[in-house]
Motif scaffolding. Structure first.
Motif, mmCIF file in Angstrom:
data_model
loop_
_atom_site.group_PDB
_atom_site.id
_atom_site.type_symbol
_atom_site.label_atom_id
_atom_site.label_comp_id
_atom_site.label_asym_id
_atom_site.label_seq_id
_atom_site.Cartn_x
_atom_site.Cartn_y
_atom_site.Cartn_z
ATOM 1 N N THR A 83 0.860 -1.163 0.000
ATOM 2 C CA THR A 83 0.000 0.000 0.000
ATOM 3 C C THR A 83 0.906 1.224 0.000
ATOM 4 N N VAL A 84 0.305 2.411 0.049
ATOM 5 C CA VAL A 84 1.103 3.633 -0.063
ATOM 6 C C VAL A 84 0.342 4.772 0.596
ATOM 7 N N PRO A 85 1.037 5.649 1.338
ATOM 8 C CA PRO A 85 0.362 6.850 1.829
ATOM 9 C C PRO A 85 -0.134 7.687 0.653
ATOM 10 N N LEU A 131 6.543 3.264 -0.491
ATOM 11 C CA LEU A 131 5.728 2.051 -0.420
ATOM 12 C C LEU A 131 5.793 1.420 0.969
ATOM 13 N N VAL A 132 4.717 0.709 1.316
ATOM 14 C CA VAL A 132 4.611 -0.015 2.590
ATOM 15 C C VAL A 132 4.197 -1.448 2.278
ATOM 16 N N MET A 292 0.029 10.606 6.704
ATOM 17 C CA MET A 292 1.042 10.015 7.567
ATOM 18 C C MET A 292 2.166 9.437 6.725
ATOM 19 N N GLN A 293 3.370 9.543 7.237
ATOM 20 C CA GLN A 293 4.545 9.075 6.515
ATOM 21 C C GLN A 293 4.580 7.554 6.464
ATOM 22 N N ALA A 294 5.197 7.029 5.410
ATOM 23 C CA ALA A 294 5.326 5.579 5.271
ATOM 24 C C ALA A 294 6.091 4.977 6.445
ATOM 25 N N HIS A 295 7.100 5.688 6.949
ATOM 26 C CA HIS A 295 7.916 5.107 8.019
ATOM 27 C C HIS A 295 7.178 5.025 9.348
#
Length: 345
Positions: A83-85, A131-132, A292-295
């Motif tokens: 997924t992705v922010p 990316l997440v 929100m950031q990916a990290h």
């Protein structure tokens, strides 16, 4: 690829066939497995977002599988479920270097700055940064609901509001963002009050952990919240994005409380009147919350894995791509309960 396209703002979008995207050197192309229909998409279709160039494909809440990889990408391969922010950082500006990709100075937003995920495929920029990976066992519809509403609420409640156990939190608007905030704040141990016009959404707010609800048709919503909390909420969120809900959120706070503006206020609501005497006299904080950031996804996903959060409960109707134009145009009517997600392409 099949995609939902509109050529003019406020005109009915159509499902059409368009060329498949190709990845930039630092990007990837995802095969979209699920994508949410969000009120932000409605704002874009209305012409409230200045980043959109016509013709346009909307869609920014998404999950899918990596289909193609740019030559400079090192962390991802074809077949990865991700997924992705909804805000993709550039990785080079001062905000990105400080870890604040959600306010990147050169941010890219699928569905706004470029074609989005109401389509078979979508291009994502700076893949290694943005990316997440999806946890094992998480379905794509649930993952798609994380990208905007749930992740935005997590940052609003946990990072911006810094809500702690025992505090009172008021959530104004119990749509996808609001119900996410209710669930997250309750998991953090807060006493949550849900506010909405729709009895069904108030019932869901209780199911998701609200200890009290307030009917949005009440004449004095801030007064009702101050009565329940015996002095006012410590933190209050406008999860809708309207001058009335914003004002109620500010007025329901106790001295030195925090108002978090989560819902977008665009178009005719872009410059609302703010009750500044109360803000000054009671030292009220006003904070924005923008994605929100990916990290930071790891902290949220850990709570999902532990069972403290269950975003799957927020998924409402699952629809086909052919149904997306009607669902998009109806977003301002607030009739859906939970997040509407496109899962059939």
């Amino acid at each position: 690829m099949k995609a939902v396209l509109f050529e003019q703002f406020r005109e009915t979008p159509k499902v059409v066939t368009l060329p498949d995207p190709t990845p930039l050197p630092h990007g990837v192309v995802l095969r979209v497995a699920a994508t949410g229909v969000c009120r932000s998409d409605w704002h874009g279709w209305m012409g409230h977002d200045g980043d959109i160039t016509l013709p346009h494909v909307p869609g920014h809440e998404l999950a899918g599988v990596v289909e193609a990889v740019g030559r400079d990408v090192t962390r991802w391969k074809v077949g990865d479920a991700v997924t992705v922010p909804f805000i993709c950082g550039c990785g080079d500006c001062g905000e990105c270097r400080a870890g604040h990709q959600q306010v990147c100075l050169h941010q890219q937003q699928p569905g706004f700055t470029h074609w989005g995920s109401f389509a078979d495929y979508v291009a994502i920029h700076q893949a290694d940064l943005n990316l997440v990976a999806l946890p094992h066992g998480m379905d794509f519809a649930t993952a798609a609901s994380l990208g905007c509403r749930f992740a935005t609420s997590f940052r609003a409640v946990i990072d911006q509001g810094r809500v702690s156990a025992g505090q009172w939190l008021a959530v104004h608007g119990c749509g996808g963002v609001g119900l996410s905030a209710v669930m997250i704040a309750a998991a953090a141990g807060a006493n949550v009050i849900g506010v909405d016009l729709d009895p069904a959404k108030l019932a869901l707010a209780r199911d998701f952990g609200a200890v009290a609800v307030v009917d949005g048709r009440e004449a004095d919503i801030p007064g009702a919240i101050r009565d329940i909390t015996r002095g006012g909420a410590h933190v209050s969120l406008d999860a809708l994005g309207h001058p009335v809900t914003m004002t109620n959120s500010i007025l329901c706070l106790r001295p030195r409380g925090k108002h978090i503006q989560v819902g977008l206020m665009l178009g005719e609501h872009a410059a609302p009147a703010i009750p500044m005497p109360r803000i000054v006299g009671q030292e009220i904080e006003i904070l924005g919350s923008h994605g929100m950031q990916a990290h930071r996804y790891g902290a949220m996903l850990d709570m999902v894995a532990s069972g403290r959060l269950d975003p799957a409960r927020l998924v409402g109707d699952r629809i086909a791509l052919a149904d997306a134009p009607a669902a998009l145009m109806a977003m301002d009517r607030f009739r859906s309960v939970g997040a509407t997600v496109i899962t059939r392409f």
